[in-house]
Structure formats: C-alpha cells, structure tokens
Design an enzyme around this catalytic site. Sequence first.
Site, PDB file in Angstrom:
ATOM      1  N   LYS A   1       1.549  -9.476  -0.464  1.00  0.00           N
ATOM      2  CA  LYS A   1       1.337  -8.644  -1.657  1.00  0.00           C
ATOM      3  C   LYS A   1       2.364  -7.511  -1.620  1.00  0.00           C
ATOM      4  CE  LYS A   1      -2.401  -6.446  -4.261  1.00  0.00           C
ATOM      5  NZ  LYS A   1      -2.325  -5.002  -3.997  1.00  0.00           N
TER       6      LYS A   1
ATOM      7  N   ASP B   1      -2.831  -3.113 -14.065  1.00  0.00           N
ATOM      8  CA  ASP B   1      -3.330  -2.699 -15.387  1.00  0.00           C
ATOM      9  C   ASP B   1      -3.850  -3.829 -16.265  1.00  0.00           C
ATOM     10  OD1 ASP B   1      -2.728  -0.176 -14.637  1.00  0.00           O
ATOM     11  OD2 ASP B   1      -1.157   0.170 -16.136  1.00  0.00           O
TER      12      ASP B   1
ATOM     13  N   CYS C   1       0.837  -1.211   0.000  1.00  0.00           N
ATOM     14  CA  CYS C   1       0.000   0.000   0.000  1.00  0.00           C
ATOM     15  C   CYS C   1       0.873   1.262   0.000  1.00  0.00           C
ATOM     16  CB  CYS C   1      -0.941   0.008   1.202  1.00  0.00           C
ATOM     17  SG  CYS C   1      -2.014   1.455   1.163  1.00  0.00           S
TER      18      CYS C   1
ATOM     19  N   GLY D   1      -7.795  -5.419 -10.202  1.00  0.00           N
ATOM     20  CA  GLY D   1      -8.423  -4.466  -9.296  1.00  0.00           C
ATOM     21  C   GLY D   1      -9.354  -3.535 -10.037  1.00  0.00           C
TER      22      GLY D   1
HETATM   23  C1  LIG Z   1      -9.323   2.145  -4.375  1.00  0.00           C
HETATM   24  C2  LIG Z   1      -8.179   1.179  -4.196  1.00  0.00           C
HETATM   25  C3  LIG Z   1      -8.004   0.575  -2.963  1.00  0.00           C
HETATM   26  C4  LIG Z   1      -6.940  -0.337  -2.771  1.00  0.00           C
HETATM   27  N1  LIG Z   1      -6.816  -0.973  -1.577  1.00  0.00           N
HETATM   28  C5  LIG Z   1      -5.877  -1.935  -1.417  1.00  0.00           C
HETATM   29  C6  LIG Z   1      -5.810  -2.719  -0.225  1.00  0.00           C
HETATM   30  O1  LIG Z   1      -6.622  -2.582   0.700  1.00  0.00           O
HETATM   31  N2  LIG Z   1      -4.807  -3.649  -0.123  1.00  0.00           N
HETATM   32  C7  LIG Z   1      -3.898  -3.856  -1.140  1.00  0.00           C
HETATM   33  O2  LIG Z   1      -3.013  -4.711  -1.013  1.00  0.00           O
HETATM   34  N3  LIG Z   1      -3.965  -3.157  -2.291  1.00  0.00           N
HETATM   35  C8  LIG Z   1      -4.929  -2.230  -2.452  1.00  0.00           C
HETATM   36  N4  LIG Z   1      -5.032  -1.550  -3.649  1.00  0.00           N
HETATM   37  C9  LIG Z   1      -4.143  -1.923  -4.754  1.00  0.00           C
HETATM   38  C10 LIG Z   1      -4.799  -2.983  -5.662  1.00  0.00           C
HETATM   39  O3  LIG Z   1      -5.004  -4.188  -4.959  1.00  0.00           O
HETATM   40  C11 LIG Z   1      -3.943  -3.265  -6.911  1.00  0.00           C
HETATM   41  O4  LIG Z   1      -2.690  -3.727  -6.488  1.00  0.00           O
HETATM   42  C12 LIG Z   1      -3.740  -2.020  -7.781  1.00  0.00           C
HETATM   43  O5  LIG Z   1      -4.957  -1.334  -7.953  1.00  0.00           O
HETATM   44  C13 LIG Z   1      -3.164  -2.406  -9.151  1.00  0.00           C
HETATM   45  O6  LIG Z   1      -4.013  -3.302  -9.820  1.00  0.00           O
HETATM   46  P1  LIG Z   1      -5.053  -2.814 -10.980  1.00  0.00           P
HETATM   47  O7  LIG Z   1      -4.262  -2.082 -12.010  1.00  0.00           O
HETATM   48  O8  LIG Z   1      -5.662  -4.082 -11.489  1.00  0.00           O
HETATM   49  O9  LIG Z   1      -6.045  -1.911 -10.314  1.00  0.00           O
HETATM   50  C14 LIG Z   1      -6.052  -0.630  -3.838  1.00  0.00           C
HETATM   51  C15 LIG Z   1      -6.252  -0.002  -5.066  1.00  0.00           C
HETATM   52  C16 LIG Z   1      -7.295   0.886  -5.255  1.00  0.00           C
HETATM   53  C17 LIG Z   1      -7.470   1.524  -6.619  1.00  0.00           C
END
Ligand SMILES: Cc1cc2nc3c(=O)[nH]c(=O)nc-3n(C[C@H](O)[C@H](O)[C@H](O)COP(=O)(O)O)c2cc1C
Length: 323
Positions: free
Chosen positions: A142, A205, A103, A227
């Site tokens: 993660k 992405d 995070c 995500g």
């Molecule tokens: C609104 C939001 C909240 C997120 N909260 C968490 C979380 O609680 N724990 C975590 O490990 N990653 C969190 N992430 C990161 C996502 O799990 C992911 O790693 C990131 O969005 C990249 O993937 P994507 O491109 O498919 O969105 C969050 C991302 C977003 C956009």
Amino acid sequence: MTECKIGSVVLRSPALLAPMAGVSDRVYRELCMDMGAGYCVSEMVSSKALSFHSKKSEELMEISSRERPCGIQIFGDEPSCMADAARHAMENHPDIIDINMGCPAPKISGNGSGSALMRHPQLCGEIVRAVVAVSDVPVTVKIRKGWDDESVNAVEIAKICEHAGASAITIHGRTRMQFYHPPVDYEIIRQVRHSVSIPVIANGDIDSAQKAKEVMERTDCDMVMIGRASMGNPWLFMQIKSYLEHPGQPLSYPTLEEKLGVMVAHVAKMVEYKGEYIAMKQARKLVIGYFKGMRGAAALRNEAGRLSSMDDLYKLKSRVLRG
Ligand SMILES: Cc1cc2nc3c(=O)[nH]c(=O)nc-3n(C[C@H](O)[C@H](O)[C@H](O)COP(=O)(O)O)c2cc1C
C-alpha cells in the site's frame, strides 16, 4: 462485473475495507465483511514490536472466520525484520500479507517506515522481495503518490514492487506531506494502473457508490478501497456492489432504527472484546460517524464525544429515536 482476484485469492466484491489503526479492529472488519466488503486488512502491525513478542501486536493479527478473506498489514524498514514479521503473521493464516508504504504519521514515517520508504526505492524492492520469499500467500503493498510534490514516484515504486514479487498495489492518491486533506490525485492512480500488470486498487475519498464507479472509470482500476467513509456507514459496501452490478436500480439505505441498532451492536461487540473502558474511548469516533448527516448532528457529536459506558450509549440511542 469481472472477477476480483489478488494472486490466487478471490474477492467477493471490488469494494475493499482499508486498514485503519484504532478503527478497523476485528469487530469492525467482521461488520464490514457482513455488509458486503470484498476483503479487509488488519490494522498495521509493527515488525519490530513482533520481534519482541508484543502481546498487543499479536492480538492485532487475530483473524476470525467471519472476516475472510483478510490480510495482515506489517510495517518496518528492515528487510530481515519484515521477513520475520511475515513469518510470524503466517501463524494466523492470513489470506494476504500487506506491506505499509503509505503511513504518514510522524511516529511511523519519522522512523523510516510507512511512507518514508518511498524515499528509498531500492529498499522498497528489498523489503518486498524478503517478505515474498517467506510468505506462502500473496504479498501486496500500500503506497501513496510519493513523499511530497517534488518527489512523486508512485509509478517507479509500483514497478519496483511488482518486479520484486508483489501481487497487487493499493495507492492512496496523496503525498505523505498532504496527509489526508487536499483533493486526491486520481490521475496518478491511473498512471500506476497502466504501468504494472498486477491489480491496482484505488484509494482516497471514495464516499458513495457513484464515486466508487466514477473512480474506477477514471483510473481504470478494478477495485477500490474505502476507509473513513465506512465509519458509521458500513452499508456503503453493499451499495457499491449493487450499484456496480445494477447501476439503474435504486440504492437501499438503512432506516434510523436499523442504523442505531447496528451502531449499538457494533459497540457492544467492542466492549465484549476490549472491555468497556478501552472500547468506549475508541467507539466515540465511530458513533459520531453513525450520526453524520442526521438532524442535530453537531449536538449529537458532542454527546458522542463524552460516551463512557454502554449505558450512556443506550440512553443516547433512545433519545435519538424519540426525536
Ligand atoms: C484513523 C486512520 C487510521 C489509518 N491507519 C492505517 C493503517 O494502519 N495502515 C494503512 O496502510 N493506512 C492507514 N490509514 C490510511 C487509510 O487506509 C486510507 O489510505 C486513507 O484513510 C485514505 O482513504 P479514505 O479517504 O477512504 O479514508 C489510516 C487512516 C485513518 C483515517
């Protein structure tokens, strides 16, 4: 397609739902699992808040039978507090405990948790070891690519976590300083994949079935985590599964009626769980997701940003259907 497993936990598909605080609540996870996601994870839960028996944190850990297999993600920077949190989480019978080392948010990483842990490799190992020692389910981690471009250490951290007993690593191919925007580095994901013998899950992405396949081939990962692209498009999970199993077959897309029907049912369920005031505030960004790519999306986005009741949503849906 090869069987996807994390430790002894068998996953139904290699397309997994990412944890997203404020988004991937129980209703969201149930929806994505219904739509074919292989696994889901709770929003991150603070180990410190759990030590104070925070009601909100306890609620974040509730898991229903419709969302199995489901993990609970915890964050913190003290091995003993993280072990206590894992013990606490076990009372909800998660299938997996996931540790947040990715995070980037200042209020998390500024306190030494989340991605800030990657600056302290030894502490990462201590935390994983402490959590593994008290968990009777697999423990996963993660991570990101590293803290910044000068300290890319995902390979080192992945090895340390594996050595400390982790059963899988998810890697988001950006540094902490990159937050969510610059292009994802899939090469670092491939390097992590080839440096450990536990499963590695590629993240960042992935927004289409074709991209999921391309990322799996490019990184050699067996699983992908999605995500943001799932917001308003939970059908992505079944599309990925179908495309990986039968790449030659056309993908199925929802009709406008189906899309809006799922959107309304999704928000109605949120209202049932959280009450209209909180649910509608959280639902705005989800509704915007459902309108993505539609004709007049910019105006719809504006309206979605002002939703404050189910009634507003029903009216908006009728207007969109009338065209
Ligand atoms: C609104 C939001 C909240 C997120 N909260 C968490 C979380 O609680 N724990 C975590 O490990 N990653 C969190 N992430 C990161 C996502 O799990 C992911 O790693 C990131 O969005 C990249 O993937 P994507 O491109 O498919 O969105 C969050 C991302 C977003 C956009």
